[in-house]
Design a protein around this motif. Structure first.
Motif, PDB file in Angstrom:
ATOM      1  N   MET A  55       0.824  -1.209   0.000  1.00 52.17           N
ATOM      2  CA  MET A  55       0.000   0.000   0.000  1.00 52.17           C
ATOM      3  C   MET A  55       0.863   1.265   0.000  1.00 52.17           C
ATOM      4  O   MET A  55       0.346   2.364   0.118  1.00 52.17           O
ATOM      5  N   LYS A  56       2.201   1.076  -0.122  1.00 56.36           N
ATOM      6  CA  LYS A  56       3.166   2.186  -0.198  1.00 56.36           C
ATOM      7  C   LYS A  56       3.253   2.991   1.093  1.00 56.36           C
ATOM      8  O   LYS A  56       3.549   4.180   1.076  1.00 56.36           O
ATOM      9  N   LYS A  57       2.998   2.343   2.224  1.00 51.79           N
ATOM     10  CA  LYS A  57       3.128   3.009   3.515  1.00 51.79           C
ATOM     11  C   LYS A  57       4.618   3.187   3.830  1.00 51.79           C
ATOM     12  O   LYS A  57       5.452   2.377   3.424  1.00 51.79           O
ATOM     13  N   THR A  58       4.949   4.211   4.591  1.00 52.42           N
ATOM     14  CA  THR A  58       6.334   4.450   4.982  1.00 52.42           C
ATOM     15  C   THR A  58       6.739   3.496   6.101  1.00 52.42           C
ATOM     16  O   THR A  58       5.888   2.970   6.822  1.00 52.42           O
ATOM     17  N   TYR A  59       8.046   3.327   6.261  1.00 49.49           N
ATOM     18  CA  TYR A  59       8.543   2.482   7.346  1.00 49.49           C
ATOM     19  C   TYR A  59       8.062   3.005   8.685  1.00 49.49           C
ATOM     20  O   TYR A  59       7.706   2.223   9.561  1.00 49.49           O
ATOM     21  N   ASP A  60       8.070   4.314   8.869  1.00 45.65           N
ATOM     22  CA  ASP A  60       7.615   4.895  10.144  1.00 45.65           C
ATOM     23  C   ASP A  60       6.165   4.529  10.423  1.00 45.65           C
ATOM     24  O   ASP A  60       5.815   4.148  11.542  1.00 45.65           O
ATOM     25  N   THR A  61       5.318   4.659   9.418  1.00 40.73           N
ATOM     26  CA  THR A  61       3.904   4.323   9.578  1.00 40.73           C
ATOM     27  C   THR A  61       3.746   2.844   9.900  1.00 40.73           C
ATOM     28  O   THR A  61       2.992   2.469  10.803  1.00 40.73           O
ATOM     29  N   ILE A  62       4.458   2.001   9.163  1.00 42.26           N
ATOM     30  CA  ILE A  62       4.368   0.554   9.379  1.00 42.26           C
ATOM     31  C   ILE A  62       4.841   0.202  10.783  1.00 42.26           C
ATOM     32  O   ILE A  62       4.192  -0.576  11.495  1.00 42.26           O
ATOM     33  N   GLN A  63       5.960   0.794  11.200  1.00 45.35           N
ATOM     34  CA  GLN A  63       6.490   0.515  12.534  1.00 45.35           C
ATOM     35  C   GLN A  63       5.503   0.945  13.619  1.00 45.35           C
ATOM     36  O   GLN A  63       5.249   0.204  14.565  1.00 45.35           O
ATOM     37  N   ASN A  64       4.910   2.119  13.451  1.00 50.70           N
ATOM     38  CA  ASN A  64       3.943   2.619  14.435  1.00 50.70           C
ATOM     39  C   ASN A  64       2.671   1.779  14.466  1.00 50.70           C
ATOM     40  O   ASN A  64       2.127   1.508  15.525  1.00 50.70           O
ATOM     41  N   ASP A  65       2.193   1.367  13.301  1.00 48.11           N
ATOM     42  CA  ASP A  65       0.931   0.634  13.228  1.00 48.11           C
ATOM     43  C   ASP A  65       1.050  -0.844  13.608  1.00 48.11           C
ATOM     44  O   ASP A  65       0.095  -1.435  14.116  1.00 48.11           O
ATOM     45  N   THR A  66       2.203  -1.448  13.327  1.00 39.53           N
ATOM     46  CA  THR A  66       2.352  -2.888  13.556  1.00 39.53           C
ATOM     47  C   THR A  66       3.255  -3.241  14.725  1.00 39.53           C
ATOM     48  O   THR A  66       3.200  -4.362  15.228  1.00 39.53           O
ATOM     49  N   GLY A  67       4.115  -2.317  15.101  1.00 44.07           N
ATOM     50  CA  GLY A  67       5.098  -2.615  16.132  1.00 44.07           C
ATOM     51  C   GLY A  67       6.303  -3.379  15.607  1.00 44.07           C
ATOM     52  O   GLY A  67       7.175  -3.775  16.362  1.00 44.07           O
ATOM     53  N   ALA A  68       6.376  -3.579  14.300  1.00 40.80           N
ATOM     54  CA  ALA A  68       7.492  -4.305  13.695  1.00 40.80           C
ATOM     55  C   ALA A  68       8.759  -3.464  13.753  1.00 40.80           C
ATOM     56  O   ALA A  68       8.716  -2.239  13.614  1.00 40.80           O
ATOM     57  N   SER A  69       9.875  -4.124  13.926  1.00 37.57           N
ATOM     58  CA  SER A  69      11.157  -3.430  13.902  1.00 37.57           C
ATOM     59  C   SER A  69      11.513  -3.070  12.465  1.00 37.57           C
ATOM     60  O   SER A  69      10.983  -3.660  11.511  1.00 37.57           O
ATOM     61  N   THR A  70      12.426  -2.126  12.314  1.00 33.16           N
ATOM     62  CA  THR A  70      12.866  -1.766  10.958  1.00 33.16           C
ATOM     63  C   THR A  70      13.558  -2.959  10.297  1.00 33.16           C
ATOM     64  O   THR A  70      13.475  -3.114   9.078  1.00 33.16           O
ATOM     65  N   ALA A  71      14.223  -3.808  11.091  1.00 36.72           N
ATOM     66  CA  ALA A  71      14.852  -5.009  10.533  1.00 36.72           C
ATOM     67  C   ALA A  71      13.801  -5.952   9.940  1.00 36.72           C
ATOM     68  O   ALA A  71      13.989  -6.497   8.842  1.00 36.72           O
ATOM     69  N   THR A  72      12.685  -6.135  10.643  1.00 34.79           N
ATOM     70  CA  THR A  72      11.601  -6.981  10.136  1.00 34.79           C
ATOM     71  C   THR A  72      10.992  -6.363   8.885  1.00 34.79           C
ATOM     72  O   THR A  72      10.755  -7.059   7.889  1.00 34.79           O
ATOM     73  N   ILE A  73      10.759  -5.075   8.913  1.00 34.91           N
ATOM     74  CA  ILE A  73      10.182  -4.396   7.749  1.00 34.91           C
ATOM     75  C   ILE A  73      11.112  -4.539   6.548  1.00 34.91           C
ATOM     76  O   ILE A  73      10.668  -4.845   5.432  1.00 34.91           O
ATOM     77  N   SER A  74      12.415  -4.356   6.760  1.00 35.47           N
ATOM     78  CA  SER A  74      13.387  -4.485   5.672  1.00 35.47           C
ATOM     79  C   SER A  74      13.419  -5.902   5.115  1.00 35.47           C
ATOM     80  O   SER A  74      13.497  -6.099   3.898  1.00 35.47           O
ATOM     81  N   ARG A  75      13.344  -6.885   6.002  1.00 34.16           N
ATOM     82  CA  ARG A  75      13.353  -8.279   5.542  1.00 34.16           C
ATOM     83  C   ARG A  75      12.110  -8.575   4.707  1.00 34.16           C
ATOM     84  O   ARG A  75      12.183  -9.193   3.651  1.00 34.16           O
ATOM     85  N   VAL A  76      10.960  -8.132   5.189  1.00 36.97           N
ATOM     86  CA  VAL A  76       9.723  -8.351   4.437  1.00 36.97           C
ATOM     87  C   VAL A  76       9.801  -7.614   3.100  1.00 36.97           C
ATOM     88  O   VAL A  76       9.411  -8.151   2.069  1.00 36.97           O
ATOM     89  N   ARG A  77      10.340  -6.402   3.096  1.00 35.24           N
ATOM     90  CA  ARG A  77      10.505  -5.625   1.851  1.00 35.24           C
ATOM     91  C   ARG A  77      11.336  -6.406   0.843  1.00 35.24           C
ATOM     92  O   ARG A  77      10.993  -6.477  -0.341  1.00 35.24           O
ATOM     93  N   ARG A  78      12.450  -7.002   1.285  1.00 38.69           N
ATOM     94  CA  ARG A  78      13.286  -7.808   0.383  1.00 38.69           C
ATOM     95  C   ARG A  78      12.490  -8.969  -0.200  1.00 38.69           C
ATOM     96  O   ARG A  78      12.588  -9.265  -1.393  1.00 38.69           O
ATOM     97  N   CYS A  79      11.705  -9.617   0.647  1.00 42.33           N
ATOM     98  CA  CYS A  79      10.903 -10.748   0.167  1.00 42.33           C
ATOM     99  C   CYS A  79       9.824 -10.288  -0.812  1.00 42.33           C
ATOM    100  O   CYS A  79       9.575 -10.954  -1.815  1.00 42.33           O
ATOM    101  N   VAL A  80       9.187  -9.173  -0.512  1.00 40.02           N
ATOM    102  CA  VAL A  80       8.152  -8.643  -1.409  1.00 40.02           C
ATOM    103  C   VAL A  80       8.776  -8.292  -2.762  1.00 40.02           C
ATOM    104  O   VAL A  80       8.220  -8.586  -3.812  1.00 40.02           O
TER     105      VAL A  80
END
Length: 102
Positions: A55-80
């Motif tokens: 949905m093109k959300k920013t890392y900050d938004t994703i981190q705030n909304d999900t509680g995911a770490s930036t490392a988790t977000i980056s890993r998921v981004r690589r997989c996506v």
């Protein structure tokens, strides 16, 4: 990305079992027996992160909304972006309207 590392009889059996689940309630029952609460939360969080990335959300938004770490977000981004296509396939099936809008 890692398909050859996980392929095998045990994984085939797990996936066949998952394919036999017929309802959300059966999924809850099976995964309650199979996974720890922490494992389920991690899996659920990753899928949520993948959806928000699509949905093109920013890392900050994703981190705030999900509680995911930036490392988790980056890993998921690589997989996506570069993975086997599993996230994108499932998300396009779960949210076909979002797929058409992108």
């Amino acid at each position: 990305m890692q398909l050859n590392k996980i392929r095998g009889h045990q994984t085939d059996q797990l996936f066949k079992a998952i394919l036999e689940l017929e309802t959300i309630e059966e999924c809850y029952e099976f995964f309650d027996d199979l996974c720890t609460i922490s494992e389920m939360q991690s899996l659920s969080q990753r899928l949520d992160v993948a959806q928000m990335l699509n949905m093109k959300k920013t890392y900050d938004t994703i981190q705030n909304d999900t509680g995911a770490s930036t490392a988790t977000i980056s890993r998921v981004r690589r997989c996506v972006d570069y993975g086997s296509g599993g996230y994108n396939k499932i998300l396009s099936r779960l949210y076909p309207i979002n797929d058409e809008e992108n």
